[in-house]
Motif scaffolding. Structure first.
Motif, PDB file in Angstrom:
ATOM      1  N   PHE B 210      36.530  31.193  43.480  1.00 37.35           N
ATOM      2  CA  PHE B 210      37.679  30.049  43.114  1.00 37.35           C
ATOM      3  C   PHE B 210      38.326  30.398  42.007  1.00 37.35           C
ATOM      4  CE2 PHE B 210      39.312  26.024  41.605  1.00 37.35           C
ATOM      5  CZ  PHE B 210      39.929  25.633  42.776  1.00 37.35           C
ATOM      6  N   VAL B 211      37.729  30.698  40.826  1.00 39.64           N
ATOM      7  CA  VAL B 211      38.083  30.503  39.583  1.00 39.64           C
ATOM      8  C   VAL B 211      39.286  31.931  39.695  1.00 39.64           C
ATOM      9  CG1 VAL B 211      38.041  31.424  37.151  1.00 39.64           C
ATOM     10  CG2 VAL B 211      36.666  29.551  37.881  1.00 39.64           C
ATOM     11  N   LEU B 212      38.757  33.026  40.272  1.00 42.06           N
ATOM     12  CA  LEU B 212      39.322  34.197  40.113  1.00 42.06           C
ATOM     13  C   LEU B 212      40.685  34.116  41.081  1.00 42.06           C
ATOM     14  CD1 LEU B 212      37.095  37.238  39.758  1.00 42.06           C
ATOM     15  CD2 LEU B 212      38.860  36.817  38.326  1.00 42.06           C
ATOM     16  N   ASN B 213      40.597  33.397  42.272  1.00 44.68           N
ATOM     17  CA  ASN B 213      41.506  33.598  43.390  1.00 44.68           C
ATOM     18  C   ASN B 213      42.407  32.296  43.386  1.00 44.68           C
ATOM     19  OD1 ASN B 213      40.876  36.376  44.290  1.00 44.68           O
ATOM     20  ND2 ASN B 213      38.900  35.386  44.710  1.00 44.68           N
ATOM     21  N   ARG B 214      41.825  31.175  43.007  1.00 48.01           N
ATOM     22  CA  ARG B 214      42.704  30.090  43.080  1.00 48.01           C
ATOM     23  C   ARG B 214      43.163  29.356  41.893  1.00 48.01           C
ATOM     24  NH1 ARG B 214      43.027  31.739  47.190  1.00 48.01           N
ATOM     25  NH2 ARG B 214      42.589  30.993  49.447  1.00 48.01           N
ATOM     26  N   THR B 215      42.935  30.003  40.833  1.00 49.47           N
ATOM     27  CA  THR B 215      43.535  29.561  39.537  1.00 49.47           C
ATOM     28  C   THR B 215      44.464  30.355  38.755  1.00 49.47           C
ATOM     29  OG1 THR B 215      41.710  30.212  38.061  1.00 49.47           O
ATOM     30  CG2 THR B 215      41.027  28.027  39.282  1.00 49.47           C
ATOM     31  N   ASP B 220      45.906  35.181  35.746  1.00 48.02           N
ATOM     32  CA  ASP B 220      46.074  35.836  34.416  1.00 48.02           C
ATOM     33  C   ASP B 220      45.011  37.003  34.322  1.00 48.02           C
ATOM     34  OD1 ASP B 220      48.091  34.361  34.057  1.00 48.02           O
ATOM     35  OD2 ASP B 220      47.080  32.890  32.400  1.00 48.02           O
ATOM     36  N   LEU B 221      43.859  36.763  34.578  1.00 48.82           N
ATOM     37  CA  LEU B 221      42.776  37.642  34.375  1.00 48.82           C
ATOM     38  C   LEU B 221      42.973  39.051  35.434  1.00 48.82           C
ATOM     39  CD1 LEU B 221      39.309  37.119  33.509  1.00 48.82           C
ATOM     40  CD2 LEU B 221      39.222  38.312  35.674  1.00 48.82           C
ATOM     41  N   ARG B 222      43.232  38.790  36.581  1.00 43.22           N
ATOM     42  CA  ARG B 222      43.406  39.781  37.471  1.00 43.22           C
ATOM     43  C   ARG B 222      44.410  40.517  37.023  1.00 43.22           C
ATOM     44  NH1 ARG B 222      44.395  38.001  42.648  1.00 43.22           N
ATOM     45  NH2 ARG B 222      44.725  36.076  41.873  1.00 43.22           N
TER      46      ARG B 222
END
Lengths: 341, 370
Positions: B210-215, B220-222
């Motif tokens: 969720f955090v990686l793909n939906r926020t 920003d991280l990716r």
């Protein structure tokens, strides 16, 4: 290729049924009284020139003399608790009885698995914590043997300073230290004993790092010690090398290391503290093959020859009577050796 | 389009299958050269696991999964957190001490210990993050060094905190009181229970996805991971991201030892499982940093670990042979993904060429994003 065949039969057995150990004797290779012994080693296993090897020697002797069937398995460094349990269960399921666990790392797993298999007997070496009706605890009075080599060191030192190199600072190795220091002080109350440990648990590298052992012993020799006792398993080779280059003496541990080290290093070995794991394993299996399986704590001390000092090389011949005098005093209970430094 | 979808799925599955087959072949070759029984080895490893073994596999996979997640968080940002091993051990130790002291009753104690573990893991990884962000120190080097410091520090502190049972030669922290342990899920014959922590591991996987793909943060991280310059251009504070990513990775690493601590060992001691952080690196690579992929990778590794256990007793082959299989899988998976990627690109080019009905042109330099 009989072994391969037997292995095939066993793996088939493991495939087909859970816990059907009834007919497992059929895969045996026609040995004496059908005792099948499983031995689970600690990390290092057969060939560690130390503790595991000593256990293996006892197993080999039992195999030869008693005609029993044996199977072995060794631990992987840093493995999960479940892996240790599974090793014991696999032995039990494959019809091995008794099962011997070498080393205190098996304490919890033996306690647990022994409950699951009440019909199978377990033995654990160096641990008294795992208790049960079908568990034998084979433990040693390392402090008593260490006392004698400590006395030998004190009788031989010219600088009035001796050293102790422990492998890993566990309560077990502290027993060696405590006995050694007590023995040295019994001979010369004002003697200086330098002590050091090569690593701290859970880092067990101190049992297998000759380079570390060499550095530690070198430091002691440089400082003035002229006899160093090691209880550091495989790291002990480094201690002997340091003794050789400093032209000083060292004391071996567990087995008679005068006989196992490289011939060039023999001259530095004053004596060795013998911890006869092989005797304990052999005696246990002998009783088992006679149908009288031991359970509970079996303490191997000076009295029963579980620990001792070695005389090969002849360097302690001149002080042997004094050492044997101490030995007798310990056996008679006139000297009580401490187990904690 | 359904034909295309099926083909896509097949292609997606092709790479891991190819890697696995190659790894099995290479391992067999090693066995053959060593003169060990190849067929017996595989028949033992591939035999149906018993119920208690299934439970062990799930338990081991739970732990490996958390480790893989911790590594993957860093990987997504191009940060190589090699220090999960040190982070989980110092965190597990801290949690064991806190839970053992039982300052709070029941499950409050458990929650506190989990929070402490995450905080300690985060702090330990944060050191490497700060060093990287402020001084440009490579996190690979600093985390490896921190592993050594963690090992020694835990050893030192363990001796201070340890209690010793009479007659025992191992040293452990105080046992966690029964009310604060996480109950297992009964399974099979009841010999082995599945860690209750498996639920938390699954939740962690969901949170990761969720955090990686939906926020915004995940984006920003990716983005930072894919191109630092582009990230800077779009207004992302890269240094801040480095520190935060390391903190999250460390916090996840802090969870790694907890299933064992609360479900099985109940104390941290000299026989606590080590090396889990390094398996996590392999598993994150194998799972391509995808939460489901990491799960499959963790299950595969746990399966191999468990099934190799009886090898020495039943077949006479060292169980460490699966370490070779695992290592080879990590290598072959990288190779096979590349092979499949190239094959897929060629297929796409052919499809485009056929659709536009023109002679095939030289391959475009930019690959088509999939």
């Amino acid at each position: 290729m009989a072994a391969l065949l037997a292995a095939g039969v066993m793996s088939l057995g493991a495939l087909s049924a859970c816990g059907s150990s009834g007919g497992s004797d059929s895969s045996g290779s026609g040995s004496g009284d059908g005792l099948k012994v499983g031995m689970a080693y600690d990390v290092g296993g057969r060939g560690d020139q130390s503790f595991n090897d000593s256990a293996a020697a006892g197993l080999d002797k039992a195999k030869k003399d008693l005609g029993i069937e044996t199977q072995e398995s060794e631990a992987v460094d840093g493995e999960a608790e479940s892996a240790r349990e599974e090793r014991l269960r696999t032995f039990a399921d494959a019809g091995y009885n008794p099962v011997i666990a070498v080393g205190f790392a098996y304490s919890a797993s033996v306690a647990k698995v022994a409950k699951e298999y009440p019909d199978i007997d377990f033995a654990i070496i160096d641990d008294e914590e795992a208790k049960g009706d079908n568990i034998a605890n084979l433990v040693f009075a390392e402090e008593q043997g260490s006392f004698l080599v400590g006395a030998a060191a004190a009788l031989k030192t010219k600088s009035n300073e001796v050293g102790f190199v422990g492998g890993v600072e566990t309560p077990l190795i502290q027993k060696f230290e405590a006995g050694y220091v007590a023995g040295a002080k019994a001979v010369k109350p004002d003697i200086t004993v330098d002590t050091t440990y090569l690593s701290q648990p859970p880092d067990f590298s101190g049992f297998g790092d000759p380079a570390k052992g060499k550095t530690a012993a070198q430091g002691m020799y440089d400082k003035g010690a002229d006899v160093v006792y090691h209880a550091a398993g495989g790291s002990g080779g480094g201690v002997f090398e340091a003794a050789k280059s400093a032209n000083k003496l060292a004391i071996g541990v567990d087995s008679d290391q005068y006989k196992t080290v490289d011939a060039s290093l023999r001259s530095v070995i004053l004596t060795s503290m013998l911890k006869n794991v092989d005797v304990a394993v052999y005696n246990y299996l002998k009783s088992a093959s006679e149908g009288d399986i031991p359970t509970g704590v079996r303490r191997y001390d000076l009295k029963v020859g579980g620990v001792d000092y070695s005389t090969s090389g002849g360097q302690v011949d001149d002080i042997k009577s004094k050492l044997d005098d101490y030995k007798q005093q310990i056996i008679d209970g006139k000297i009580t050796v401490p187990t904690k430094p | 389009m359904s034909g295309g979808r099926v083909r896509r799925l097949l292609l997606g599955a092709a790479a891991p299958v190819l890697a696995l087959v190659a790894a099995i072949l290479i391992t067999s070759l090693v066995l053959l050269v060593a003169g060990d029984p190849v067929l017996d080895t595989w028949s033992t490893i591939l035999s149906a696991p018993r119920e208690r073994n299934v439970a062990n596999i799930i338990n081991n996979a739970t732990v490996l999964y958390l480790s893989g997640l911790a590594v993957a968080v860093g990987f997504r940002m191009n940060l190589f957190n090699i220090g999960v091993d040190g982070q989980y051990r110092i965190a597990a130790f801290a949690a064991a001490v806190v839970a053992g002291e039982a300052w709070l009753p029941g499950y409050l104690n458990t929650v506190l210990a989990i929070v402490v573990a995450m905080a300690v893991g985060a702090a330990w990884a944060g050191i490497a993050g700060l060093l990287r962000a402020t001084r440009g120190v490579s996190e690979v080097i600093s985390t490896i060094m921190l592993n050594f410091i963690s090992t020694s520090l835990v050893a030192f502190l363990l001796r201070k905190a340890a209690v010793r049972a009479p007659g025992s030669n191992s040293i452990n922290t105080k046992e966690i009181p029964e009310g604060s342990r996480i109950p297992g899920i009964p399974f099979g014959g009841g010999v082995v229970e599945i860690y209750g922590f498996v639920v938390l591991a699954v939740l962690s996987g969901l949170a990761y996805w969720f955090v990686l793909n939906r926020t915004r943060f995940g984006f920003d991280l990716r983005a930072t991971g894919q191109s630092t310059t582009a990230a800077v251009a779009s207004g992302i504070n890269v240094r801040r991201m480095i520190v935060i990513a390391m903190l999250i990775s460390g916090a996840a690493a802090g969870l790694v030892g907890l299933p064992i601590l609360f479900g099985d060992a109940y104390s941290y001691g000299s026989t606590f499982q080590s090396g889990l952080g390094f398996s996590g690196i392999a598993i994150a690579l194998l799972g391509r940093n995808h939460p489901v992929g990491i799960g499959l990778g963790a299950l595969l590794f746990a399966y191999l670990n468990e099934q190799s256990n009886p090898l020495q007793i039943l077949v006479g082959v060292s169980p460490e042979i699966v370490a070779i299989t695992q290592g080879v899988i990590v290598l072959t998976v990288v190779v096979s993904y590349e092979v499949v990627r190239r094959y897929r690109r060629r297929l796409e080019q052919q499809a485009v060429a056929a659709a536009t009905d023109r002679p095939e042109r030289p391959a475009p330099t930019e690959e088509v994003a999939t």
